[in-house]
Design a protein around this motif. Structure first.
Motif, mmCIF file in Angstrom:
data_model
loop_
_atom_site.group_PDB
_atom_site.id
_atom_site.type_symbol
_atom_site.label_atom_id
_atom_site.label_comp_id
_atom_site.label_asym_id
_atom_site.label_seq_id
_atom_site.Cartn_x
_atom_site.Cartn_y
_atom_site.Cartn_z
ATOM 1 N N CYS A 45 -23.045 2.844 12.813
ATOM 2 C CA CYS A 45 -23.603 1.834 11.906
ATOM 3 C C CYS A 45 -22.526 1.147 11.078
ATOM 4 O O CYS A 45 -21.651 1.800 10.500
ATOM 5 N N GLY A 46 -22.614 -0.175 11.016
ATOM 6 C CA GLY A 46 -21.710 -0.955 10.185
ATOM 7 C C GLY A 46 -22.230 -1.053 8.756
ATOM 8 O O GLY A 46 -23.367 -0.692 8.461
ATOM 9 N N LYS A 47 -21.412 -1.569 7.874
ATOM 10 C CA LYS A 47 -21.781 -1.665 6.461
ATOM 11 C C LYS A 47 -22.628 -2.904 6.209
ATOM 12 O O LYS A 47 -22.376 -3.968 6.770
ATOM 13 N N LEU A 48 -23.630 -2.742 5.351
ATOM 14 C CA LEU A 48 -24.493 -3.847 4.931
ATOM 15 C C LEU A 48 -24.055 -4.323 3.553
ATOM 16 O O LEU A 48 -23.969 -3.537 2.609
ATOM 17 N N ASP A 49 -23.746 -5.601 3.416
ATOM 18 C CA ASP A 49 -23.397 -6.182 2.125
ATOM 19 C C ASP A 49 -24.570 -7.016 1.619
ATOM 20 O O ASP A 49 -25.361 -7.551 2.395
ATOM 21 N N GLY A 50 -24.655 -7.142 0.305
ATOM 22 C CA GLY A 50 -25.651 -8.022 -0.282
ATOM 23 C C GLY A 50 -27.082 -7.535 -0.183
ATOM 24 O O GLY A 50 -28.015 -8.333 -0.088
ATOM 25 N N LEU A 51 -27.275 -6.204 -0.240
ATOM 26 C CA LEU A 51 -28.642 -5.677 -0.223
ATOM 27 C C LEU A 51 -29.322 -5.966 -1.558
ATOM 28 O O LEU A 51 -28.668 -6.082 -2.593
ATOM 29 N N PRO A 52 -30.656 -6.089 -1.566
ATOM 30 C CA PRO A 52 -31.379 -6.380 -2.807
ATOM 31 C C PRO A 52 -31.100 -5.342 -3.892
ATOM 32 O O PRO A 52 -31.002 -4.144 -3.611
ATOM 33 N N ALA A 53 -30.991 -5.804 -5.118
ATOM 34 C CA ALA A 53 -30.680 -4.908 -6.228
ATOM 35 C C ALA A 53 -31.857 -4.009 -6.585
ATOM 36 O O ALA A 53 -31.672 -2.943 -7.196
ATOM 37 N N ASP A 54 -33.072 -4.423 -6.221
ATOM 38 C CA ASP A 54 -34.248 -3.669 -6.639
ATOM 39 C C ASP A 54 -34.782 -2.739 -5.554
ATOM 40 O O ASP A 54 -35.959 -2.387 -5.541
ATOM 41 N N LEU A 55 -33.911 -2.309 -4.638
ATOM 42 C CA LEU A 55 -34.314 -1.307 -3.652
ATOM 43 C C LEU A 55 -34.584 0.031 -4.333
ATOM 44 O O LEU A 55 -33.875 0.420 -5.260
ATOM 45 N N TYR A 56 -35.621 0.734 -3.856
ATOM 46 C CA TYR A 56 -35.805 2.103 -4.321
ATOM 47 C C TYR A 56 -34.607 2.936 -3.879
ATOM 48 O O TYR A 56 -34.019 2.696 -2.821
ATOM 49 N N ASP A 57 -34.259 3.929 -4.683
ATOM 50 C CA ASP A 57 -33.117 4.780 -4.355
ATOM 51 C C ASP A 57 -33.290 5.441 -2.988
ATOM 52 O O ASP A 57 -32.327 5.608 -2.241
ATOM 53 N N THR A 58 -34.533 5.832 -2.668
ATOM 54 C CA THR A 58 -34.780 6.516 -1.396
ATOM 55 C C THR A 58 -34.523 5.626 -0.191
ATOM 56 O O THR A 58 -34.364 6.111 0.922
ATOM 57 N N ALA A 59 -34.462 4.304 -0.422
ATOM 58 C CA ALA A 59 -34.238 3.368 0.682
ATOM 59 C C ALA A 59 -32.764 3.190 1.000
ATOM 60 O O ALA A 59 -32.406 2.613 2.032
ATOM 61 N N ARG A 60 -31.896 3.670 0.120
ATOM 62 C CA ARG A 60 -30.459 3.471 0.311
ATOM 63 C C ARG A 60 -29.809 4.626 1.057
ATOM 64 O O ARG A 60 -30.217 5.781 0.920
ATOM 65 N N PHE A 61 -28.783 4.285 1.813
ATOM 66 C CA PHE A 61 -27.979 5.281 2.509
ATOM 67 C C PHE A 61 -26.547 5.203 1.979
ATOM 68 O O PHE A 61 -26.126 4.172 1.452
ATOM 69 N N LYS A 62 -25.803 6.289 2.147
ATOM 70 C CA LYS A 62 -24.434 6.338 1.650
ATOM 71 C C LYS A 62 -23.609 5.192 2.220
ATOM 72 O O LYS A 62 -23.647 4.903 3.414
ATOM 73 N N ASP A 63 -22.880 4.530 1.323
ATOM 74 C CA ASP A 63 -21.994 3.413 1.676
ATOM 75 C C ASP A 63 -22.750 2.243 2.302
ATOM 76 O O ASP A 63 -22.147 1.387 2.955
ATOM 77 N N ASP A 64 -24.072 2.200 2.114
ATOM 78 C CA ASP A 64 -24.903 1.105 2.642
ATOM 79 C C ASP A 64 -24.686 0.906 4.144
ATOM 80 O O ASP A 64 -24.636 -0.220 4.642
ATOM 81 N N ARG A 65 -24.609 2.028 4.846
ATOM 82 C CA ARG A 65 -24.463 1.959 6.300
ATOM 83 C C ARG A 65 -25.799 1.731 7.004
ATOM 84 O O ARG A 65 -25.837 1.494 8.220
ATOM 85 N N ALA A 66 -26.885 1.824 6.256
ATOM 86 C CA ALA A 66 -28.224 1.556 6.777
ATOM 87 C C ALA A 66 -29.117 1.327 5.575
ATOM 88 O O ALA A 66 -28.710 1.512 4.421
ATOM 89 N N VAL A 67 -30.354 0.923 5.835
ATOM 90 C CA VAL A 67 -31.312 0.724 4.754
ATOM 91 C C VAL A 67 -32.711 0.994 5.284
ATOM 92 O O VAL A 67 -33.004 0.741 6.457
ATOM 93 N N ALA A 68 -33.561 1.554 4.436
ATOM 94 C CA ALA A 68 -34.961 1.731 4.814
ATOM 95 C C ALA A 68 -35.671 0.391 4.679
ATOM 96 O O ALA A 68 -35.458 -0.341 3.710
ATOM 97 N N ILE A 69 -36.501 0.070 5.650
ATOM 98 C CA ILE A 69 -37.266 -1.180 5.596
ATOM 99 C C ILE A 69 -38.752 -0.906 5.350
ATOM 100 O O ILE A 69 -39.533 -1.834 5.160
ATOM 101 N N GLY A 70 -39.138 0.369 5.331
ATOM 102 C CA GLY A 70 -40.527 0.720 5.062
ATOM 103 C C GLY A 70 -40.675 2.219 4.892
ATOM 104 O O GLY A 70 -39.907 3.001 5.450
ATOM 105 N N ILE A 71 -41.666 2.605 4.096
ATOM 106 C CA ILE A 71 -41.943 4.020 3.850
ATOM 107 C C ILE A 71 -43.245 4.388 4.551
ATOM 108 O O ILE A 71 -44.267 3.723 4.384
ATOM 109 N N VAL A 72 -43.195 5.448 5.336
ATOM 110 C CA VAL A 72 -44.350 5.931 6.086
ATOM 111 C C VAL A 72 -44.665 7.351 5.640
ATOM 112 O O VAL A 72 -43.759 8.108 5.289
ATOM 113 N N ALA A 73 -45.939 7.707 5.644
ATOM 114 C CA ALA A 73 -46.345 9.088 5.404
ATOM 115 C C ALA A 73 -46.825 9.692 6.710
ATOM 116 O O ALA A 73 -47.578 9.060 7.451
ATOM 117 N N THR A 74 -46.371 10.897 7.012
ATOM 118 C CA THR A 74 -46.858 11.633 8.186
ATOM 119 C C THR A 74 -47.957 12.581 7.743
ATOM 120 O O THR A 74 -47.754 13.420 6.870
#
Length: 344
Positions: free
Chosen positions: A100-129
């Protein structure tokens, strides 16, 4: 719905910048992600406007998360995929493997759980199993809706229960939750395996990973209860089929749908743009409406009629977050054990 679709079309057109130099360099962008109803939403709501505004052709490669991860591993050193959309467990593996490459310019109001270390990925939705059941059949039989993971052991569901196998996140999280309820957890799943083997197996019609086949088993009347996620259940319910989702009283498990641009020489900036487009507020609402995803933006206002099933607010706060560091270290071992002891 028509108003939402119109707003979506307008917002997408405004969201995406004019064609860049990158679009001249790369005429095809390969996006690997889930099949079924998720693929339809992406094809209908995202891809056409992205192609038009960027002068690029998007090829969508459908497959479950482990399929996509396997493709990335097979193509190591010569990656064909530009964007990967997978569950959070496989995404942690993809990041660890350097895909995974780095993502720049992600929204400032992302939930913490949506972020990954060094912004190498991002959650786009939360699902419950949790659990899905056929409301019509349950009403006809006078059965109360399921309330617990332990209901999977109820003998009245003999050969009417469907669970994805543990190479699928839904099945894996069911194993973890049952282990956790019985003195174990991610570090010790012996109790979960025992329950599956001795008490749940007799009820299982199929261990089915395919979303299409899962819905077919319900539509044919063969299955009446299943382990599945809010996204899939919402999409199925949107077709008019009488199903509902249950958050088990012991807790539903978190499943993050995640995306990352693939790290490779001369990677197109359009890959990151495609990922960030999935975070646009209007797209987040489409994902909620069509697919039952809990939004990942703190500031997003959710219309009440769209939030009946998705993990938002208090429901999201109560989700159990599996320890993927432990799980991924043991996943291959668990899968072999599952094939040997459970799904034979």
């Amino acid at each position: 719905m028509k108003t939402l679709r119109l707003l979506t079309a307008v917002s997408i057109a405004a969201l995406i910048a004019a064609p860049s130099v990158a679009s001249a360099q790369q005429k095809t962008l390969y996006v690997a992600g889930y099949g079924g109803s998720f693929e339809k939403t992406i094809r209908d709501e995202v891809i056409p406007a992205f192609e038009k505004e960027n002068g690029v052709k998007v090829e969508y490669v459908a497959g479950n998360s482990t399929d996509t991860l396997a493709k990335l591993q097979a193509q190591k050193g010569n990656q064909q995929i530009d964007v990967a959309i997978v569950d959070d467990g496989p995404m942690y593996q993809a990041i660890q493997l350097g895909f995974c490459g780095k993502l720049d310019g992600l929204p400032a109001d992302l939930y913490d759980t949506a972020r990954f270390k060094d912004d190498r990925a991002v959650a786009i939705g939360i699902v419950a199993t949790g659990l899905m059941y056929n409301t019509k059949v349950f009403a006809e039989k006078g059965w109360a809706p399921p309330t617990s993971w332990n209901d999977l052991k109820d003998t009245k569901y003999a050969k009417q229960l469907v669970i994805p196998p543990i190479n699928n996140t839904y099945g894996l999280e069911a194993l973890v939750m049952l282990s956790k309820m019985n003195g174990g957890g991610e570090s010790n799943v012996d109790s979960g395996f025992k329950i599956f083997k001795e008490e749940i197996n007799p009820n299982v019609l199929a261990y089915e990973p395919s979303p299409g086949k899962m819905t077919e088993l319900f539509q044919s009347g063969q299955a009446v209860i299943a382990v599945w996620g809010t996204g899939r259940v919402q999409s199925f319910a949107n077709t008019g089929f009488p199903v509902d989702f249950v958050y088990p009283k012991e807790g539903a498990a978190t499943l993050l749908t995640t995306a990352c641009p693939i790290n490779k020489p001369n990677a197109s900036p359009l890959a990151s743009n495609f990922v960030k487009m999935l975070l646009d507020p209007k797209i987040q609402l489409v994902m909620l409406k069509d697919y039952g995803y809990g939004p990942v933006l703190k500031s997003l206002k959710v219309p009440p009629e769209l939030g009946k099933m998705a993990p938002i607010g208090e429901r999201a706060a109560k989700l159990y977050n599996p320890d993927w560091t432990v799980i991924n270290e043991k996943r291959e071992e668990w899968t072999k054990r599952w094939n040997r002891e459970v799904e034979r």
